[in-house]
Scaffold this motif. Sequence first.
Motif, PDB file in Angstrom:
ATOM      1  N   ASP A  43       0.824  -1.211   0.000  1.00  0.00           N
ATOM      2  CA  ASP A  43       0.000   0.000   0.000  1.00  0.00           C
ATOM      3  C   ASP A  43       0.858   1.261   0.000  1.00  0.00           C
ATOM      4  OD1 ASP A  43      -2.387  -1.426  -0.009  1.00  0.00           O
ATOM      5  OD2 ASP A  43      -2.505  -1.488   2.175  1.00  0.00           O
ATOM      6  N   ILE A  44       1.960   1.237   0.740  1.00  0.00           N
ATOM      7  CA  ILE A  44       2.880   2.380   0.768  1.00  0.00           C
ATOM      8  C   ILE A  44       3.442   2.616  -0.634  1.00  0.00           C
ATOM      9  CG2 ILE A  44       5.053   3.285   1.698  1.00  0.00           C
ATOM     10  CD1 ILE A  44       4.467   1.496   4.226  1.00  0.00           C
ATOM     11  N   LEU A  45       3.888   1.540  -1.276  1.00  0.00           N
ATOM     12  CA  LEU A  45       4.461   1.657  -2.617  1.00  0.00           C
ATOM     13  C   LEU A  45       3.419   2.113  -3.637  1.00  0.00           C
ATOM     14  CD1 LEU A  45       6.770  -1.491  -2.607  1.00  0.00           C
ATOM     15  CD2 LEU A  45       7.461   0.915  -2.429  1.00  0.00           C
ATOM     16  N   THR A  46       2.187   1.652  -3.485  1.00  0.00           N
ATOM     17  CA  THR A  46       1.106   2.089  -4.381  1.00  0.00           C
ATOM     18  C   THR A  46       0.847   3.578  -4.206  1.00  0.00           C
ATOM     19  OG1 THR A  46       0.087  -0.097  -4.391  1.00  0.00           O
ATOM     20  CG2 THR A  46      -1.327   1.761  -5.002  1.00  0.00           C
ATOM     21  N   ALA A  47       0.819   4.048  -2.965  1.00  0.00           N
ATOM     22  CA  ALA A  47       0.605   5.475  -2.705  1.00  0.00           C
ATOM     23  C   ALA A  47       1.714   6.311  -3.342  1.00  0.00           C
ATOM     24  CB  ALA A  47       0.533   5.730  -1.200  1.00  0.00           C
ATOM     25  N   ILE A  48       2.950   5.863  -3.210  1.00  0.00           N
ATOM     26  CA  ILE A  48       4.087   6.567  -3.812  1.00  0.00           C
ATOM     27  C   ILE A  48       3.951   6.600  -5.333  1.00  0.00           C
ATOM     28  CG2 ILE A  48       6.584   6.439  -4.235  1.00  0.00           C
ATOM     29  CD1 ILE A  48       6.825   5.359  -1.305  1.00  0.00           C
ATOM     30  N   ARG A  49       3.597   5.451  -5.925  1.00  0.00           N
ATOM     31  CA  ARG A  49       3.455   5.376  -7.385  1.00  0.00           C
ATOM     32  C   ARG A  49       2.371   6.329  -7.890  1.00  0.00           C
ATOM     33  NH1 ARG A  49      -0.117   2.930 -10.353  1.00  0.00           N
ATOM     34  NH2 ARG A  49      -0.828   1.537  -8.693  1.00  0.00           N
ATOM     35  N   ILE A  50       1.210   6.308  -7.253  1.00  0.00           N
ATOM     36  CA  ILE A  50       0.106   7.171  -7.686  1.00  0.00           C
ATOM     37  C   ILE A  50       0.463   8.648  -7.500  1.00  0.00           C
ATOM     38  CG2 ILE A  50      -2.279   7.856  -7.161  1.00  0.00           C
ATOM     39  CD1 ILE A  50      -2.809   4.834  -6.591  1.00  0.00           C
TER      40      ILE A  50
END
Length: 197
Positions: A43-50
């Motif tokens: 979820d952290i990595l997804t937030a960073i990507r978005i």
Amino acid sequence: KTKEYMEKKEAGKDVAYDQKLEAMIPVVKREIPLKCHCHRADDILTAIRIANEENIKITLDHVTDARCIIPQIKESGFSCICGPALTHKSKFELANMSFETPNELYKADILFSIITDSPVVPQQYLSLSAALAAKAGLPEYEAIKAITINPAKILGLDNRVGSIKEGKDADFVICTKNILDTTNEIKAVYVDGKKAA
């Protein structure tokens, strides 16, 4: 949706007022960060990507699994809001919850704060949460910064609050001991430089 809504408004078109989209306009304009509730590494990595794809500022809130992906968080440049750690591992996302996480963020030179996520953990336990992070390896001074100047920096309010300096709001407490000492007592509270209690 926010971008479309904003573009129509700016073009003078008649659009139905939407409170949620209105709240997102300052995020899209990069005036304020989007608060991203993310415990797990994915979820952290997804937030960073978005955030990178949409060119918005964010804060990474909770970051329970941060220790697994320190290099990626460091590279992102986003700040972290740690906690609460003074609670039960009541859901799967909290499996890796630890008071060691703040120290790992500190060692990586990532701006972070410690929170209680009140009312999950009552607000009066903020200094205890910082003390437990210090017990788990975070230098004591950094633990104090994690509940004072660091959150002020994350919120963009460090020109007014978070430390005692001429020209700032002068909101502070006077204690009998170090704020991280559990036997500490608050003797006085000052707001705007005036004794309040």
